[in-house]
Design an enzyme around this catalytic site. Sequence first.
Site, PDB file in Angstrom:
ATOM      1  N   ASP A 114       0.850  -1.187   0.000  1.00  0.00           N
ATOM      2  CA  ASP A 114       0.000   0.000   0.000  1.00  0.00           C
ATOM      3  C   ASP A 114       0.888   1.240   0.000  1.00  0.00           C
ATOM      4  O   ASP A 114       1.580   1.529   0.980  1.00  0.00           O
ATOM      5  CB  ASP A 114      -0.904  -0.010   1.230  1.00  0.00           C
ATOM      6  CG  ASP A 114      -1.913   1.116   1.235  1.00  0.00           C
ATOM      7  OD1 ASP A 114      -1.868   1.951   0.291  1.00  0.00           O
ATOM      8  OD2 ASP A 114      -2.731   1.179   2.159  1.00  0.00           O
ATOM      9  N   LYS A 232       3.655  15.663  -8.474  1.00  0.00           N
ATOM     10  CA  LYS A 232       4.275  15.239  -9.730  1.00  0.00           C
ATOM     11  C   LYS A 232       5.576  15.998  -9.988  1.00  0.00           C
ATOM     12  O   LYS A 232       6.536  15.435 -10.536  1.00  0.00           O
ATOM     13  CB  LYS A 232       3.296  15.446 -10.888  1.00  0.00           C
ATOM     14  CG  LYS A 232       2.099  14.506 -10.882  1.00  0.00           C
ATOM     15  CD  LYS A 232       2.546  13.066 -11.007  1.00  0.00           C
ATOM     16  CE  LYS A 232       1.365  12.101 -11.104  1.00  0.00           C
ATOM     17  NZ  LYS A 232       1.809  10.697 -11.253  1.00  0.00           N
ATOM     18  N   SER A 271      -9.065   8.309 -18.223  1.00  0.00           N
ATOM     19  CA  SER A 271      -8.753   7.342 -17.171  1.00  0.00           C
ATOM     20  C   SER A 271      -9.720   7.511 -16.006  1.00  0.00           C
ATOM     21  O   SER A 271     -10.430   8.520 -15.918  1.00  0.00           O
ATOM     22  CB  SER A 271      -7.320   7.553 -16.694  1.00  0.00           C
ATOM     23  OG  SER A 271      -7.183   8.830 -16.108  1.00  0.00           O
TER      24      SER A 271
END
Length: 451
Positions: A114, A232, A271
Amino acid sequence: MPINIIGSMVVQGPEVLPGWQYIKSYGPLLAVIGGLKYYCRGTTNTWERDLHGKVYIITGGTSGLGAALVDDLAARGAQLILLVRSIEDAWLTEYIQDLRDKHSNFLIYAEECDLSSLYSVRKFATKWLDNSPPRRLDGVVCTAAEALPYGKERENSIDGLEIQTAVNYVGHYHLLTLLSPSLRAQIPDRDVRVILTTCLSQAMGNLDLKDPLFIAKRYPKNKPWTVYGTSKLQLGLFAKEFQRRLLAVPRKDGSPLNVRVNVVNPGFMRSPSTKRVLSFGSLFGLFLYLVYLPILWVFLKSSAQGIQSILYALMCPDFINLDGGNFISECDIYKPARAEFEDAELQKNLFDATEKFISEVEKDSAYKRKKAEAIAKKSKETKDKKEKESNAKSNDNSKEDIGLKTNSQPKGEVPLFPELDKDGNIKSSKPAATNNSKSKNNKKGKKGKKT
């Protein structure tokens, strides 16, 4: 038939073509839509590479971009290890089995890791490194990402980190740094590649070295894309510094390092993450998403089209000769616009700061986990003790009930649980006494009759 129609069109003009009025009215529009769709689908990877027997670890391989990549690599015969939140899931079992049956590839597995839990990541990495003999590893592809929609309150990971930062950046940082000994230990002729995924949202990120894990900052629920973009941005900076640190450690056999870390931007896709963001995580937003789906179908890529740049990064032979830390989009290398990607000192500081914060968070989480385990153990012991006392009390009550039932048997009758003497015969003292009293009474009666 087609030749006759074509001949008639040449001689008499296109008006003889059946349905010409519809073609004339809607044909140009359909041609424009088709052209836009073809352009927006992006570049297709043309490189091929034999992947049979190669081992890849993939995060986020159960949905969206990751699922499309897993399907493609499984068809090419690669051995895949999917990192998932929990392996105790019936759906996951069926998903893995369907992939195996579809591609006749039985080297597809799932292991628990996880990314939102530093402890779970460490457990997986420790298990991987402790394996004997050492496991083969040809690459790690990190496609997992968490994106929160507009207006939603902050969500935290198990360790108290903001969930987008925890999954997108911290989880992958922790995973790759822990697996770095395994990456370095691969044999020299093995082409090992690490792929991280990013997007254009990194241009909206704000870097803060004092709080890289987004622990103290207030969550901007009306601008969640800034947090996502920051995660990111940090991931891209980490990739460049991680590549440098891998190259800085020489191999014991003297061979050049064969690990390359690159960052891929797959582009805008339809997505599940995109759907959640555009629908604002609500039913009404989902309805609007479905209404605008035809437009999104034209301008956004499918997941199968989005993986083309990842396949390019995995298969193009040129990358083994490059230094790594490259950014790839549309099957080509590009240079990011942000100045942070040219600042090696900043990247080093971010790497060190993240390492320090992760160490502190892990220690705090370990303390809380041990404390919770101690409390749970103590409560279990207390519960077991109470149950034991309750069972003992109920046994005593049942014995008392049995004694009362035994003593309450009518005279002259054999009790339900009679006592036995040493010879195994039933003791009948009370019935005997009863019989003696009866005989005495009988004797008295007889004497009375004689008088």
